[in-house]
Design an enzyme around this catalytic site. Structure first.
Site, PDB file in Angstrom:
ATOM      1  N   GLU A  39      47.284 -15.730   2.077  1.00 14.31           N
ATOM      2  CA  GLU A  39      48.180 -16.755   2.657  1.00 14.31           C
ATOM      3  C   GLU A  39      49.175 -16.102   3.597  1.00 14.31           C
ATOM      4  O   GLU A  39      49.318 -16.515   4.750  1.00 14.31           O
ATOM      5  CB  GLU A  39      48.912 -17.491   1.537  1.00 14.31           C
ATOM      6  CG  GLU A  39      47.974 -18.369   0.702  1.00 14.31           C
ATOM      7  CD  GLU A  39      48.551 -19.719   0.415  1.00 14.31           C
ATOM      8  OE1 GLU A  39      49.451 -19.804  -0.446  1.00 14.31           O
ATOM      9  OE2 GLU A  39      48.133 -20.693   1.054  1.00 14.31           O
ATOM     10  N   HIS A  44      41.499 -26.849  -6.265  1.00 10.26           N
ATOM     11  CA  HIS A  44      42.082 -26.152  -5.103  1.00 10.26           C
ATOM     12  C   HIS A  44      42.087 -24.645  -5.295  1.00 10.26           C
ATOM     13  O   HIS A  44      42.123 -23.886  -4.340  1.00 10.26           O
ATOM     14  CB  HIS A  44      43.530 -26.609  -4.892  1.00 10.26           C
ATOM     15  CG  HIS A  44      43.646 -28.088  -4.686  1.00 10.26           C
ATOM     16  ND1 HIS A  44      43.392 -28.701  -3.493  1.00 10.26           N
ATOM     17  CD2 HIS A  44      43.982 -29.079  -5.557  1.00 10.26           C
ATOM     18  CE1 HIS A  44      43.574 -30.007  -3.624  1.00 10.26           C
ATOM     19  NE2 HIS A  44      43.928 -30.268  -4.857  1.00 10.26           N
ATOM     20  N   HIS A  79      44.191 -17.103  -3.932  1.00  6.14           N
ATOM     21  CA  HIS A  79      43.797 -17.666  -2.638  1.00  6.14           C
ATOM     22  C   HIS A  79      42.771 -16.708  -2.053  1.00  6.14           C
ATOM     23  O   HIS A  79      42.907 -15.491  -2.184  1.00  6.14           O
ATOM     24  CB  HIS A  79      45.021 -17.781  -1.712  1.00  6.14           C
ATOM     25  CG  HIS A  79      46.075 -18.708  -2.232  1.00  6.14           C
ATOM     26  ND1 HIS A  79      46.119 -20.042  -1.918  1.00  6.14           N
ATOM     27  CD2 HIS A  79      47.122 -18.487  -3.089  1.00  6.14           C
ATOM     28  CE1 HIS A  79      47.156 -20.608  -2.524  1.00  6.14           C
ATOM     29  NE2 HIS A  79      47.773 -19.689  -3.253  1.00  6.14           N
ATOM     30  N   HIS A 108      49.046 -15.119  -6.725  1.00 11.81           N
ATOM     31  CA  HIS A 108      50.404 -15.652  -6.890  1.00 11.81           C
ATOM     32  C   HIS A 108      50.689 -15.809  -8.376  1.00 11.81           C
ATOM     33  O   HIS A 108      49.925 -16.504  -9.074  1.00 11.81           O
ATOM     34  CB  HIS A 108      50.542 -17.024  -6.199  1.00 11.81           C
ATOM     35  CG  HIS A 108      50.553 -16.908  -4.722  1.00 11.81           C
ATOM     36  ND1 HIS A 108      50.271 -17.975  -3.886  1.00 11.81           N
ATOM     37  CD2 HIS A 108      50.787 -15.855  -3.895  1.00 11.81           C
ATOM     38  CE1 HIS A 108      50.349 -17.589  -2.633  1.00 11.81           C
ATOM     39  NE2 HIS A 108      50.663 -16.304  -2.605  1.00 11.81           N
ATOM     40  N   THR A 149      53.086 -23.426  -1.068  1.00 14.29           N
ATOM     41  CA  THR A 149      52.185 -23.469   0.094  1.00 14.29           C
ATOM     42  C   THR A 149      51.185 -24.617  -0.051  1.00 14.29           C
ATOM     43  O   THR A 149      50.165 -24.656   0.639  1.00 14.29           O
ATOM     44  CB  THR A 149      51.410 -22.144   0.229  1.00 14.29           C
ATOM     45  OG1 THR A 149      50.584 -21.998  -0.945  1.00 14.29           O
ATOM     46  CG2 THR A 149      52.355 -20.979   0.352  1.00 14.29           C
TER      47      THR A 149
HETATM   48  N1  LIG Z   1      50.814 -21.189  -3.632  1.00 10.56           N
HETATM   49  S1  LIG Z   1      51.463 -22.295  -4.592  1.00 10.56           S
HETATM   50  O1  LIG Z   1      52.157 -21.653  -5.680  1.00 10.56           O
HETATM   51  O2  LIG Z   1      52.277 -23.182  -3.800  1.00 10.56           O
HETATM   52  C1  LIG Z   1      50.141 -23.240  -5.251  1.00 10.56           C
HETATM   53  C2  LIG Z   1      49.046 -23.541  -4.455  1.00 10.56           C
HETATM   54  F1  LIG Z   1      48.956 -23.099  -3.170  1.00 10.56           F
HETATM   55  C3  LIG Z   1      48.001 -24.310  -4.963  1.00 10.56           C
HETATM   56  F2  LIG Z   1      46.961 -24.628  -4.162  1.00 10.56           F
HETATM   57  C4  LIG Z   1      48.033 -24.764  -6.263  1.00 10.56           C
HETATM   58  S2  LIG Z   1      46.750 -25.789  -6.889  1.00 10.56           S
HETATM   59  C5  LIG Z   1      47.082 -27.317  -6.050  1.00 10.56           C
HETATM   60  C6  LIG Z   1      48.274 -28.028  -6.641  1.00 10.56           C
HETATM   61  C7  LIG Z   1      47.957 -28.464  -8.017  1.00 10.56           C
HETATM   62  C8  LIG Z   1      46.883 -29.310  -8.225  1.00 10.56           C
HETATM   63  C9  LIG Z   1      46.577 -29.691  -9.549  1.00 10.56           C
HETATM   64  C10 LIG Z   1      47.337 -29.188 -10.603  1.00 10.56           C
HETATM   65  C11 LIG Z   1      47.001 -29.579 -12.009  1.00 10.56           C
HETATM   66  O3  LIG Z   1      46.018 -30.305 -12.167  1.00 10.56           O
HETATM   67  O4  LIG Z   1      47.739 -29.112 -12.917  1.00 10.56           O
HETATM   68  C12 LIG Z   1      48.400 -28.299 -10.352  1.00 10.56           C
HETATM   69  C13 LIG Z   1      48.716 -27.953  -9.047  1.00 10.56           C
HETATM   70  C14 LIG Z   1      49.109 -24.462  -7.071  1.00 10.56           C
HETATM   71  F3  LIG Z   1      49.132 -24.916  -8.341  1.00 10.56           F
HETATM   72  C15 LIG Z   1      50.171 -23.704  -6.588  1.00 10.56           C
HETATM   73  N2  LIG Z   1      51.271 -23.471  -7.398  1.00 10.56           N
HETATM   74  C16 LIG Z   1      51.950 -24.593  -8.000  1.00 10.56           C
HETATM   75  C17 LIG Z   1      52.258 -25.662  -6.957  1.00 10.56           C
HETATM   76  C18 LIG Z   1      52.151 -27.106  -7.382  1.00 10.56           C
HETATM   77  C19 LIG Z   1      52.949 -27.527  -8.576  1.00 10.56           C
HETATM   78  C20 LIG Z   1      54.399 -27.084  -8.584  1.00 10.56           C
HETATM   79  C21 LIG Z   1      54.739 -25.911  -9.423  1.00 10.56           C
HETATM   80  C22 LIG Z   1      53.684 -24.893  -9.775  1.00 10.56           C
HETATM   81  C23 LIG Z   1      53.214 -24.044  -8.627  1.00 10.56           C
HETATM   82 ZN   LIG Z   2      49.539 -19.843  -4.236  1.00  7.73          ZN
END
Ligand SMILES: NS(=O)(=O)c1c(F)c(F)c(SCCc2ccc(C(=O)O)cc2)c(F)c1NC1CCCCCCC1
Ligand SMILES: [Zn+2]
Length: 259
Positions: free
Chosen positions: A106, A66, A95, A119, A200
Site C-alpha cells: 500500500e 477484501h 495486502h 498491517h 486505507t
Molecule cells: N489497511 S486497513 O487497516 O485500513 C484495512 C483494510 F485496508 C482492509 F481492506 C480491511 S478488510 C475490509 C474492511 C472490513 C470488511 C469486513 C470486516 C468484517 O467482516 O469484520 C472487517 C473489515 C481491514 F479490515 C482493514 N483494517 C480495519 C479497517 C476497517 C474496520 C475498522 C477498524 C479495523 C481496521
Molecule cells: Zn491494511
C-alpha cells in the site's frame, strides 16, 4: 460476518460518495520520500508485549472478501514508539499484488512498490473496543512492514499461508494455533517512519498513527504466489491487488526514528 458495504478496489473513486472521510486531507497510503522525512528523537524503539502466544491459544483466520484477517487477543500490547499511551492488538491482515509483475504494497518508498505489506492493527487503551476507537482521533496505531521476495521460505508466515486453502471463499473462517506474532515483523523494530493518516479502506477514518518499518520482511516467491492465487472475494473473483491508490500528503510531515 456482517456484510460490509458493496465497495471494491475497482470503484475507489466512488468510495467518498458513501464514506465522506475517504476524501479527507489526511488519507493513507502515501509515498514516503526519504529525502523529505525529518528525524525525531522522540521516536523511541517500539515495545511489543504478549505477542508470543502459546499454541493452545487459537486465533480466528478469516477471508472477509477484501483480505485475510487474523484476529488477535487484546493482551498483546504495543508501547514505546513515542505513543501517548499503550495500544492493544485487534487484528492483522495483508495486502498483495497480482502475479509476478504486479507488486501490491500500500505504501511506497521513493516510488518503489513492494510485493506486499502486513498491517498489525491496534486500538488505544483509552477505549473499550476497536469499533469505538476506530472513529476517534489517535484511536488506532497500525504497524506496517513491507513483504519482499527472498530466497528462503519464511516459516512464521506459514502459520497463516498454509491455512489459506481452507478459507478460499469469502466469509470462510478457520483457526490458527498461537505462535510468536512478532516473528511476522522485521527484526529491527527501532528504525521506522511515522505519520498521521487513515484507514486505507472505507470508512477511511483519519484516526491512524502509522508506523512503517524501514527493514523489510522476506518471503519466498512461492509464499507470495500462494497469497496472490488462493483467496476469492465477491462472485468467485480472486482477491488480488487489494491496495489503495497513493494519497496526497497535503502538507503532512513524515518523521523517522533514525538518521
Ligand atoms: N489497511 S486497513 O487497516 O485500513 C484495512 C483494510 F485496508 C482492509 F481492506 C480491511 S478488510 C475490509 C474492511 C472490513 C470488511 C469486513 C470486516 C468484517 O467482516 O469484520 C472487517 C473489515 C481491514 F479490515 C482493514 N483494517 C480495519 C479497517 C476497517 C474496520 C475498522 C477498524 C479495523 C481496521
Ligand atoms: Zn491494511
Amino acid at each position: 460476518r456482517h456484510k460490509d458495504h458493496h465497495w471494491s478496489y475497482q470503484d475507489m473513486p466512488e468510495w467518498a460518495s458513501e464514506f465522506p472521510h475517504c476524501e479527507g486531507r489526511m488519507q493513507s497510503p502515501i509515498n514516503i520520500d526519504t529525502a523529505a522525512v525529518s528525524f525525531s528523537a522522540k521516536l523511541e524503539p517500539l515495545v511489543l508485549s504478549g505477542y508470543d502466544l502459546p499454541p493452545k491459544e487459537t486465533l480466528p483466520l478469516v477471508n472477509n472478501g477484501h483480505t485475510v484477517l487474523l484476529g488477535l487477543p487484546k493482551k498483546m500490547t504495543l508501547s514505546g514508539g513515542g505513543f501517548p499511551q499503550p495500544y492493544q492488538a485487534a487484528q492483522l491482515h495483508l495486502h498483495w499484488g497480482s502475479g509476478h509483475s504486479q507488486p501490491g504494497s500500500e505504501h511506497t518508498v521513493d516510488g518503489h512498490r513492494y510485493a506486499g505489506e502486513i498491517h498489525v492493527v491496534h486500538y488505544s487503551s483509552r477505549f473499550e473496543s476497536l469499533q469505538e476507537a476506530a472513529s476517534e482521533p489517535g484511536g488506532l496505531a497500525v504497524l506496517a512492514a513491507f513483504l519482499q521476495v527472498g530466497m528462503e521460505t519464511n516459516e512464521p508466515y506459514q502459520h497463516i499461508l498454509k491455512q489459506l486453502r481452507d478459507i478460499k471463499e469469502e466469509g470462510e473462517e478457520t483457526a490458527v494455533a498461537g505462535f510468536d506474532v512478532a516473528k511476522l515483523l522485521p527484526d529491527d523494530l527501532d528504525r521506522y517512519f511515522r505519520y498521521n493518516g487513515s484507514l486505507t479502506t472505507p470508512p477511511c477514518y483519519q484516526t491512524v498513527n502509522w508506523t512503517v518499518f524501514n527493514q523489510t520482511v522476506r518471503l519466498s516467491r512461492e509464499q507470495i504466489s500462494v497469497l496472490e492465487e488462493t483467496l476469492h472475494g465477491d462472485e468467485e473473483e480472486p482477491i488480488q491487488s487489494n491496495f489503495r491508490l497513493l494519497q496526497n500528503l497535503n502538507g503532512r510531515s513524515v518523521l523517522s526514528s533514525f538518521q
